[in-house]
Design a protein around this motif. Structure first.
Motif, PDB file in Angstrom:
ATOM      1  N   GLY A 363     -11.906 -22.437  92.376  1.00  0.00           N
ATOM      2  CA  GLY A 363     -11.367 -23.302  93.417  1.00  0.00           C
ATOM      3  C   GLY A 363     -12.058 -24.647  93.487  1.00  0.00           C
ATOM      4  O   GLY A 363     -11.419 -25.678  93.694  1.00  0.00           O
ATOM      5  N   ARG A 364     -13.386 -24.652  93.305  1.00  0.00           N
ATOM      6  CA  ARG A 364     -14.121 -25.918  93.370  1.00  0.00           C
ATOM      7  C   ARG A 364     -13.764 -26.834  92.206  1.00  0.00           C
ATOM      8  O   ARG A 364     -13.894 -28.053  92.308  1.00  0.00           O
ATOM      9  CB  ARG A 364     -15.620 -25.643  93.360  1.00  0.00           C
ATOM     10  CG  ARG A 364     -16.127 -24.893  94.593  1.00  0.00           C
ATOM     11  CD  ARG A 364     -17.621 -24.693  94.518  1.00  0.00           C
ATOM     12  NE  ARG A 364     -18.128 -23.987  95.688  1.00  0.00           N
ATOM     13  CZ  ARG A 364     -19.399 -23.655  95.867  1.00  0.00           C
ATOM     14  NH1 ARG A 364     -20.301 -23.966  94.941  1.00  0.00           N
ATOM     15  NH2 ARG A 364     -19.775 -23.015  96.955  1.00  0.00           N
ATOM     16  N   ALA A 365     -13.367 -26.224  91.084  1.00  0.00           N
ATOM     17  CA  ALA A 365     -13.061 -27.038  89.910  1.00  0.00           C
ATOM     18  C   ALA A 365     -11.623 -27.560  89.908  1.00  0.00           C
ATOM     19  O   ALA A 365     -11.295 -28.460  89.140  1.00  0.00           O
ATOM     20  CB  ALA A 365     -13.308 -26.221  88.632  1.00  0.00           C
ATOM     21  N   TYR A 366     -10.776 -27.002  90.763  1.00  0.00           N
ATOM     22  CA  TYR A 366      -9.392 -27.465  90.807  1.00  0.00           C
ATOM     23  C   TYR A 366      -9.344 -28.927  91.281  1.00  0.00           C
ATOM     24  O   TYR A 366     -10.190 -29.358  92.073  1.00  0.00           O
ATOM     25  CB  TYR A 366      -8.586 -26.602  91.780  1.00  0.00           C
ATOM     26  CG  TYR A 366      -7.889 -25.429  91.142  1.00  0.00           C
ATOM     27  CD1 TYR A 366      -6.518 -25.279  91.227  1.00  0.00           C
ATOM     28  CD2 TYR A 366      -8.606 -24.467  90.450  1.00  0.00           C
ATOM     29  CE1 TYR A 366      -5.866 -24.198  90.664  1.00  0.00           C
ATOM     30  CE2 TYR A 366      -7.977 -23.378  89.868  1.00  0.00           C
ATOM     31  CZ  TYR A 366      -6.603 -23.247  89.979  1.00  0.00           C
ATOM     32  OH  TYR A 366      -5.969 -22.185  89.399  1.00  0.00           O
ATOM     33  N   PRO A 367      -8.373 -29.685  90.811  1.00  0.00           N
ATOM     34  CA  PRO A 367      -8.223 -31.062  91.310  1.00  0.00           C
ATOM     35  C   PRO A 367      -8.058 -31.074  92.832  1.00  0.00           C
ATOM     36  O   PRO A 367      -7.447 -30.173  93.421  1.00  0.00           O
ATOM     37  CB  PRO A 367      -6.950 -31.548  90.605  1.00  0.00           C
ATOM     38  CG  PRO A 367      -6.849 -30.699  89.380  1.00  0.00           C
ATOM     39  CD  PRO A 367      -7.407 -29.362  89.757  1.00  0.00           C
ATOM     40  N   VAL A 368      -8.600 -32.106  93.473  1.00  0.00           N
ATOM     41  CA  VAL A 368      -8.572 -32.189  94.937  1.00  0.00           C
ATOM     42  C   VAL A 368      -7.149 -32.194  95.456  1.00  0.00           C
ATOM     43  O   VAL A 368      -6.831 -31.530  96.431  1.00  0.00           O
ATOM     44  CB  VAL A 368      -9.327 -33.444  95.414  1.00  0.00           C
ATOM     45  CG1 VAL A 368      -9.236 -33.571  96.930  1.00  0.00           C
ATOM     46  CG2 VAL A 368     -10.782 -33.371  94.969  1.00  0.00           C
TER      47      VAL A 368
END
Length: 376
Positions: A363-368
């Motif tokens: 989730g943290r690596a997904y685009p904002v």
């Protein structure tokens, strides 16, 4: 005058010490103190306790004194030890951390404890510094400069997410004989032979072989894996060219899945994995016929681990290829035997990674923008 301490345990204390000696794991020194207290409570003299428990006379006296003057917990626990003064002060420790995080000196691949200790001697007023001192300070800061971790996902963008979730959704679908799913990849193999005949294993002695070997060139493996059927096919070729790839795709259509309306192929971004490879190997009409039956799904860049066939290639390497094979004919025969046995078992891969897990773990690596937008 020598003070003699008399140990008298209550029944509850005896039960606690007995359970400690026969139950869960404890520090050796704590168990020795428990034995001392039980022996002293049983009326044994100090000399006899020293002999049976194998501790010093001062340890026996100290344990009995701490029980009499305090309680059972104090007698079993460690007394605080002052220890030696820290060799490095706060500023010097910060300098050590900064040095360990910097590049090593010219001509050195990485930092070692000895190299860091010698460098700190040059940078500070210390005459000497042990590697153990450096190790302890680095451990307190969770640093091991001689180790490196390789990242698996260097960068995640919209394209990465789109390809990843496309593959994960494919893997989650129910099997469809009309639209089979096939994972495809290549693997190079080095042909190596023995210079000297190995000595077979005997009773009490392992097999022995010479460290020298003879190189007989290389070969390429085109590996196809159907995760639903538990079926795999390994084709050995002399090279890895676009023409060879095109022949594999034609075999998928005409030999392995002649009745399928659409074959969904999961593959990486290798330069030969293109529709144009079919036109280089076949006439335009033939290439078009084959491509109408194929649907390509590409893994994200730097994400070949999302291709199930990578797991199958790993099994092939461990079970069959992890040895010296010097002849292409023998290589084909060995792989064919492995393939027949594994296909007979219909061995499958238990794929656990799903789209929901990807969104939770990455989730943290997904685009904002992808995280902020709930729906389009």
């Amino acid at each position: 005058m020598t003070v003699r301490y008399r140990v008298e345990l209550s029944q509850a204390e005896r039960d606690e010490l007995t359970a400690m000696l026969g139950g869960a794991k404890h520090a050796a020194r704590k168990l020795a103190r428990a034995q001392i207290l039980l022996a002293a409570d049983g009326g044994r003299c100090d000399a006899e306790i020293v002999r049976t428990v194998q501790v010093s006379l001062s340890t026996v006296g100290r344990t009995k004194r701490r029980f009499v003057e305090g309680n059972l917990e104090r007698a079993l626990s460690e007394e605080p030890r002052p220890g030696a003064e820290r060799k490095l002060n706060g500023k010097e420790e910060a300098l050590l951390v900064a040095t360990a995080c910097a590049k090593p000196p010219a001509g050195r691949k990485r930092w070692t404890l000895t190299l860091l200790a010698d460098t700190m001697v040059k940078l500070t007023d210390h005459d000497s510094l042990s590697g153990e001192t450096v190790r302890r300070r680095l451990a307190e800061n969770d640093l091991k400069p001689w180790r490196r971790d390789m990242w698996c996902i260097p960068h995640v963008d919209g394209e990465y997410v789109a390809r990843m979730e496309d593959l994960l959704d494919l893997y989650a679908e129910a099997p469809d004989p009309e639209r089979p799913l096939v994972c495809f990849d290549e693997s190079p193999v080095q042909l190596t032979g023995e210079l000297r005949q190995p000595v077979p294993a005997q009773l009490g002695r392992r097999e022995r072989y010479d460290y020298e070997y003879r190189r007989n060139g290389t070969a390429n493996l085109f590996v196809t894996f159907d995760p639903y059927r538990g079926w795999r096919n390994v084709k050995v070729t002399d090279r890895r060219a676009a023409v060879d790839y095109a022949h594999c795709m034609r075999e998928l259509v005409d030999v392995h899945y002649p009745r399928a309306t659409c074959i969904r192929v999961v593959q990486d971004n290798l330069s030969i994995h293109k529709p144009g490879a079919l036109y280089e190997a076949c006439a335009p009409a033939e290439a078009r016929r084959i491509l109408r039956r194929l649907e390509f799904h590409f893994t994200p860049k730097h994400a070949s681990w999302l291709n199930m066939v990578e797991c199958e290639i790993s099994v092939l390497q461990r079970q069959c290829l992890g040895r010296r094979i010097d002849d292409p004919k023998r290589l084909r025969n060995e792989i064919a035997a492995w393939q027949r046995r594994r296909n007979k078992l219909r061995a499958r891969i238990k794929w656990m990674f799903t789209t929901d897990k990807a969104r939770a773990k990455l989730g943290r690596a997904y685009p904002v923008t992808a995280k902020e937008s709930k729906s389009l």
